[in-house]
Design an enzyme around this catalytic site. Structure first.
Site, PDB file in Angstrom:
ATOM      1  N   TYR A   5       3.682   5.659  11.261  1.00 34.72           N
ATOM      2  CA  TYR A   5       4.084   4.293  11.634  1.00 34.72           C
ATOM      3  C   TYR A   5       4.991   3.606  10.610  1.00 34.72           C
ATOM      4  O   TYR A   5       5.333   2.451  10.766  1.00 34.72           O
ATOM      5  CB  TYR A   5       2.850   3.415  11.935  1.00 34.72           C
ATOM      6  CG  TYR A   5       1.798   3.408  10.834  1.00 34.72           C
ATOM      7  CD1 TYR A   5       1.929   2.592   9.720  1.00 34.72           C
ATOM      8  CD2 TYR A   5       0.672   4.228  10.914  1.00 34.72           C
ATOM      9  CE1 TYR A   5       0.973   2.583   8.722  1.00 34.72           C
ATOM     10  CE2 TYR A   5      -0.293   4.232   9.915  1.00 34.72           C
ATOM     11  CZ  TYR A   5      -0.137   3.414   8.830  1.00 34.72           C
ATOM     12  OH  TYR A   5      -1.079   3.412   7.832  1.00 34.72           O
ATOM     13  N   ARG A  29       0.855  -1.192   0.000  1.00 36.23           N
ATOM     14  CA  ARG A  29       0.000   0.000   0.000  1.00 36.23           C
ATOM     15  C   ARG A  29       0.888   1.237   0.000  1.00 36.23           C
ATOM     16  O   ARG A  29       1.558   1.517   0.983  1.00 36.23           O
ATOM     17  CB  ARG A  29      -0.920  -0.007   1.232  1.00 36.23           C
ATOM     18  CG  ARG A  29      -1.530   1.346   1.539  1.00 36.23           C
ATOM     19  CD  ARG A  29      -2.716   1.261   2.456  1.00 36.23           C
ATOM     20  NE  ARG A  29      -2.440   0.755   3.789  1.00 36.23           N
ATOM     21  CZ  ARG A  29      -1.830   1.449   4.775  1.00 36.23           C
ATOM     22  NH1 ARG A  29      -1.385   2.670   4.557  1.00 36.23           N
ATOM     23  NH2 ARG A  29      -1.667   0.901   5.956  1.00 36.23           N
ATOM     24  N   HIS A  33      -3.715   4.498   4.809  1.00 40.04           N
ATOM     25  CA  HIS A  33      -4.753   3.460   4.918  1.00 40.04           C
ATOM     26  C   HIS A  33      -6.084   3.978   4.353  1.00 40.04           C
ATOM     27  O   HIS A  33      -6.705   3.341   3.510  1.00 40.04           O
ATOM     28  CB  HIS A  33      -4.910   3.037   6.379  1.00 40.04           C
ATOM     29  CG  HIS A  33      -6.093   2.163   6.622  1.00 40.04           C
ATOM     30  ND1 HIS A  33      -6.150   0.868   6.169  1.00 40.04           N
ATOM     31  CD2 HIS A  33      -7.285   2.409   7.224  1.00 40.04           C
ATOM     32  CE1 HIS A  33      -7.324   0.342   6.509  1.00 40.04           C
ATOM     33  NE2 HIS A  33      -8.025   1.257   7.142  1.00 40.04           N
TER      34      HIS A  33
END
Ligand code: TPP
Length: 363
Positions: free
Chosen positions: A277, A264, A268
């Site tokens: 993160y 990805r 998100h």
């Protein structure tokens, strides 16, 4: 004799049992002859076009969200090859049960961009697809679509229809009970279902290694007694090949699990900030393997694609996306009473009262 108590670590070397199938290397050079039927300019260009369309649509959706004209949206940036490869492998009468990031598959199946935008604006009419009437809407509850796929596949089996339920889940979804229950049921009942794990390596901020101790997700098929395979999810040729073969098998009552390894590249959703993160360095390295550039390099290398083709394609696709966005923005809002109108055949009295209040403007 004392029973053996130390069962040790099972020998499940992923490279031996679940090799990663790939035709195009990270730079787009063929490392093996392309499979029969896919070594064809028109087919490869149609896959390329669909991936570019998916990405262009994606960019538009993000910008609509950023300007307050769309709700929270889940981008498919970097995952176009899984989406398009799965869509292109399916027969028209198969049924898709997508997760929330599979726009490319939905578009290939004939869901319109306007419908997808409508859905992400909170308008449920966006799930009433004019095209693939029997495909399922986006599943937001993670892995819930896996159990629905069992029901769909069972219906096909009972009716003796040569159709397959194609369910796409994320890597995070494979940590859920629904997923295990679904693949187990399909294994026991030999149902015509294919589960594609869109392994983008992150479940929001949770990396795959924090979700499972297995080196691959494909090997989860073993416990269900079904076949598992792995494919480079940034190589659309490989995804098309592996998923097509999985569909053929499933049509003969042999359910399949395919793990497509991708990444990805975006957040998100538009409500997330992935920089919190994961390192920029990790993401930039992954940009080097992304699926669209990979196929373009291959096409250019074969003299099947050039600058003029690319410019014409971008122009056409942007116009198509802009038209869809304009159509979406021009839609009249959904009636506030709609929330009452589709769940029950006959409204229970308590809800009928609420409906009247909304209708009267008291709700
Ligand atoms: C049942 C359920 N639990 C939690 C959530 C919140 N949630 C939304 S997406 C997500 C992670 C999904 O990860 P993955 O399955 O890998 O799919 P990806 O987002 O990476 O495509 C979670 C936990 C949810 N939507 N449904």
């Amino acid at each position: 004799m004392k029973p053996e108590t130390d069962i040790g670590t099972p020998d499940l070397d992923p490279r031996r049992y679940w090799p990663l199938l790939r035709y195009l290397d990270k730079a787009g050079a063929a490392i093996a002859p392309l499979p029969d039927g896919l070594d064809d300019r028109d087919i490869l260009v149609s896959l390329y076009r669909a991936m570019v369309t998916t990405r262009t649509f994606d960019q538009k959706a993000v910008s609509l969200q950023r300007t307050g004209r769309l709700g929270t949206y889940a981008s498919s940036l970097g995952q176009e090859a899984v989406s398009v490869g799965v869509g292109a492998s399916m027969h028209k009468h198969d049924v898709l049960l997508p997760a929330f990031r599979d726009h490319g598959t939905m578009l290939w199946r004939g869901v319109t961009m306007t419908e997808i935008l409508q859905y992400w604006s909170g308008d449920e009419r966006g799930c009433d697809f004019a095209g693939p009437r029997e495909d399922f809407p986006v599943a937001i509850p993670v892995a819930s679509q896996a159990t629905h796929a069992v029901g769909v596949a069972m219906a096909f089996q009972l009716r003796k229809e040569p159709r397959v339920a194609v369910c796409i889940v994320g890597d995070g979804a494979t940590s859920k009970g629904d997923f295990y229950e679904a693949i187990n049921a399909c294994g026991v009942w030999k149902l015509p279902a294919v589960f594609v794990i869109n392994n983008n390596q992150w479940a929001i901020s949770e990396p795959t290694r924090m979700q499972t101790a297995t080196p691959t997700l494909a090997q989860k098929a073993v416990a269900a007694g079904i076949a598992g395979s792995r494919v480079d999810g940034n190589d659309v040729v490989a995804v098309h090949d592996v998923v097509s073969r999985a569909l053929d098998e499933a049509r003969r009552g042999r359910p399949q699990l395919v793990e497509a390894l991708t990444y990805r590249l975006g957040d998100h959703t538009t409500a997330d900030d992935a920089r919190r993160y994961r390192d920029d360095a990790e993401v930039s390295a992954r940009w080097q393997e992304e699926p669209i550039l990979r196929l373009r390099n291959y096409l250019v290398g074969r003299d099947w694609w050039g600058k003029a083709d690319e410019e014409a394609l971008i122009r056409e696709v942007r116009a198509e996306v802009d038209r869809a966005a304009e159509a979406y923005l021009a839609l009249p809002p959904q009636e506030p009473t709609a929330i009452f109108d589709y769940l029950h055949e006959t409204l229970p009295p308590s809800l009928a009262g609420q409906r009247r209040m909304v209708e009267d403007g008291d709700g």
